[in-house]
Design a protein around this motif. Structure first.
Motif, PDB file in Angstrom:
ATOM      1  N   ASN A  56       0.852  -1.186   0.000  1.00  0.00           N
ATOM      2  CA  ASN A  56       0.000   0.000   0.000  1.00  0.00           C
ATOM      3  C   ASN A  56       0.885   1.233   0.000  1.00  0.00           C
ATOM      4  O   ASN A  56       1.529   1.550   1.000  1.00  0.00           O
ATOM      5  CB  ASN A  56      -0.912  -0.017   1.225  1.00  0.00           C
ATOM      6  N   LEU A 187     -10.102   1.466  -4.616  1.00  0.00           N
ATOM      7  CA  LEU A 187      -9.866   1.838  -3.227  1.00  0.00           C
ATOM      8  C   LEU A 187     -10.948   2.683  -2.566  1.00  0.00           C
ATOM      9  O   LEU A 187     -10.984   2.774  -1.333  1.00  0.00           O
ATOM     10  CB  LEU A 187      -8.529   2.587  -3.128  1.00  0.00           C
ATOM     11  N   TRP A 206      -4.249  -4.247   0.829  1.00  0.00           N
ATOM     12  CA  TRP A 206      -3.025  -4.369   0.043  1.00  0.00           C
ATOM     13  C   TRP A 206      -1.795  -4.560   0.932  1.00  0.00           C
ATOM     14  O   TRP A 206      -0.769  -3.907   0.774  1.00  0.00           O
ATOM     15  CB  TRP A 206      -2.849  -3.169  -0.903  1.00  0.00           C
TER      16      TRP A 206
END
Length: 590
Positions: A56, A187, A206
């Motif tokens: 991420n 997202l 993630w």
């Protein structure tokens, strides 16, 4: 049971050994995930010392990370010239009052899953990710503007343009547009949906356990495979926007492999054996590798003084959590005594570090700003090796020596602390060993303890359970890139860290006057547009940092990298290394 004569036994033993070698070779190749018949011209193999901590990009706090390959922002910095150049944006205009900038995106941008990359993704990335107070991000501090610490207003103008508006002039404004743009269509729901703890589920999205094909990126490469403690494999992003002059899709190199090795020693062995295509050259191996350049068919590049800083720091946080002091009050009293920190600086023999650890390939470091930056102040205070002066400073502050020359404080407590660094980094391990020896000469006992990098990061940012550490930060030409280290509420203000989002509060945290002053100067320096005046402001920050020593700087090594000659197009620089333009590099047979 059948008996063999001696000659027959030796023949069978040779055959058995060959079988074992073949089996081991097969296991090795299988574990590497490599096909022996694969075309090596399409694969670049490198080494990293530790596993990635997250996939991420917004939550990343450490290096190595995958995001230089997998994401791009609106702009990027050319490491050869220092100029800001287009990336996802093809152009921009800045208003006469310097308060508005409008970016125009390139046409037909796509994510790695084939979905369009649009202005909505840009607005989402800034407003819902980087500027979201519920999401901890190192990038947020670099976006704060002026004394008000206000953030830019990011708005969609039309389907091809996005507007950034700021409350006052901000010199690093354009550079801040280099933050990675992330996919809204993947997202957005993760940000708005809350978990059982009331926090966005984005905070756990993630992670490194994510299947590679679920990661959606916009950069030159996408993740193909990750095997913990073994390797990270990237493959060419088929929807990457760049093309060469003939219209061919970039990058040229199909795969990039990062072998995860246990130490720099191991990576050197692998490079010399030919299994790595490049390596950062540590000073201890420079002479050896230099002699092997022709035989190994590689070139060692020297980019001059490296960007970034390497330092020793004490935990200056005087606060408590859940009724317990973060730092032993006895030690905290030492650490927060500026003459104690100065004595440590004088007691560290940096010339010995340069000669023995860096093999002469470095210079003493005296500033938080990289020596190659135009904002570096060459007149900044230095602490030349002087153990006798170190002792004088300690005695002046009430410390004393017993009959065995062991340093005690005024209450007869032995001066002893634990020094941490990341295990596997040979240079930092050597620095810690020398510091342990140097400080023993002024009566201080150091318990030097290398630990796993991820464990160290957790201590520095979450538990805050540490005495002292040796670590390094990357650097650049623009001082505001280090703002999150110097703002008292900065996400990387490691020497006196505030609690991270979601962590228990800290009671009694104290901000020193000099600490607040440096933060204020960083605000002043960012709002000043005149380059010479900016230099004067950042010179003051460097002088204060050296006067009060929240970080004790060690050695600035030279930026050295070895690259196989079959890799064409390398333009090495201290800022970008050998692979800043990886999309245009080619691998050919010599």
């Amino acid at each position: 049971m059948t008996l063999f004569d001696h000659q027959t036994w030796r023949q069978w033993q040779k055959i058995a050994n060959l079988i074992i070698i073949l089996i081991l070779s097969t296991i090795f190749l299988s574990s590497c995930g490599f096909n022996p018949s694969a075309n090596n011209q399409s694969r670049l193999v490198q080494a990293i010392l530790s596993d990635p901590k997250t996939f991420n990009a917004v939550l990343s706090q450490e290096s190595p990370n995958i995001f230089g390959l997998t994401y791009e922002g609106l702009v990027s910095e050319n490491p050869l010239t220092g100029e800001i150049q287009p990336a996802l944006a093809k152009s921009w205009t800045i208003s006469d009052d310097k308060l508005t900038i409008i970016f125009t995106l390139k046409d037909d941008l796509k994510w790695s899953d084939g979905e369009p990359l649009t202005v909505d993704d840009v607005v989402f990335s800034y407003n819902q990710l980087y500027l979201n107070e519920e999401i901890p991000s190192n990038a947020r501090d670099s976006l704060r503007i002026g004394q008000s610490r206000a953030f830019p207003i990011v708005e969609k103008v039309n389907n091809s343009q996005v507007k950034f508006t700021i409350p006052e002039p901000f010199a690093p404004f354009l550079e801040s547009a280099g933050l990675s743009i992330l996919p809204k269509h993947i997202l957005a729901e993760k940000v708005t949906t809350k978990g059982a703890d009331g926090k966005p589920i984005f905070l756990s999205f993630w992670g490194v356990d994510t299947p590679p094909d679920e990661l959606v990126v916009n950069g030159r490469y996408k993740l193909k495979n990750y095997a913990t403690a073994q390797r990270v494999i990237f493959t060419k992003n088929p929807h990457y926007w760049q093309k060469d002059e003939q219209g061919n899709s970039l990058p040229y190199i199909e795969e990039v492999v990062w072998e995860i090795v246990e130490s720099t020693d191991t990576s050197i062995v692998q490079f010399r054996s030919g299994s790595l295509d490049s390596i950062s050259v540590s000073p201890e191996y420079f002479s050896l590798l230099k002699r092997e350049e022709n035989r190994g068919d590689f070139t060692i590049f020297n980019g001059g003084a490296a960007y970034g800083i390497t330092f020793l720091s004490f935990n200056l946080n005087q606060g408590s959590r859940n009724g317990q002091p973060l730092v032993d009050p006895v030690k905290s009293k030492w650490f927060n005594n500026v003459n104690f920190r100065r004595s440590i600086a004088y007691a560290i023999n940096r010339e010995r570090m340069i000669n023995n650890i860096y093999r002469g390939l470095g210079e003493a470091q005296n500033s938080p700003i990289s020596v190659q930056s135009p904002f570096y102040d060459p007149t900044v205070i230095s602490y030349d090796y002087n153990p006798e002066l170190a002792k004088e400073l300690l005695l002046k502050e009430g410390f004393k020596y017993n009959s065995e020359n062991i340093l005690l404080d005024a209450e007869n407590n032995q001066v002893r602390f634990t020094l941490l660094t990341n295990a596997g980094n040979r240079i930092r391990e050597s620095l810690g060993s020398q510091i342990k020896q140097d400080l023993s000469l002024i009566g201080i006992t150091v318990d030097f303890t290398p630990i796993a990098f991820n464990v160290l990061v957790d201590k520095l940012s979450n538990s805050l359970d540490w005495d002292a550490h040796i670590i390094g930060f990357t650097g650049g030409n623009e001082p505001n890139g280090g703002a999150n280290l110097w703002f008292p509420d900065g996400n990387l203000h490691l020497f006196n860290q505030k609690p991270q989002p979601g962590r228990p509060p800290i009671q009694g945290r104290i901000i020193a006057d000099w600490e607040a002053k440096i933060g204020d100067l960083y605000i002043e320096g960012a709002r000043e547009l005149d380059i010479e005046k900016r230099k004067e402001i950042y010179a003051k920050t460097q002088q204060l940092a050296q006067e009060y020593l929240p970080l004790i700087y060690l050695v600035n090594p030279y930026s050295l990298g070895a690259v196989r000659n079959r890799i064409e197009g390398v333009e090495y620089s201290a800022l970008g290394g050998a692979f800043w333009n990886i999309e245009r590099l080619k691998i050919t047979d010599n």
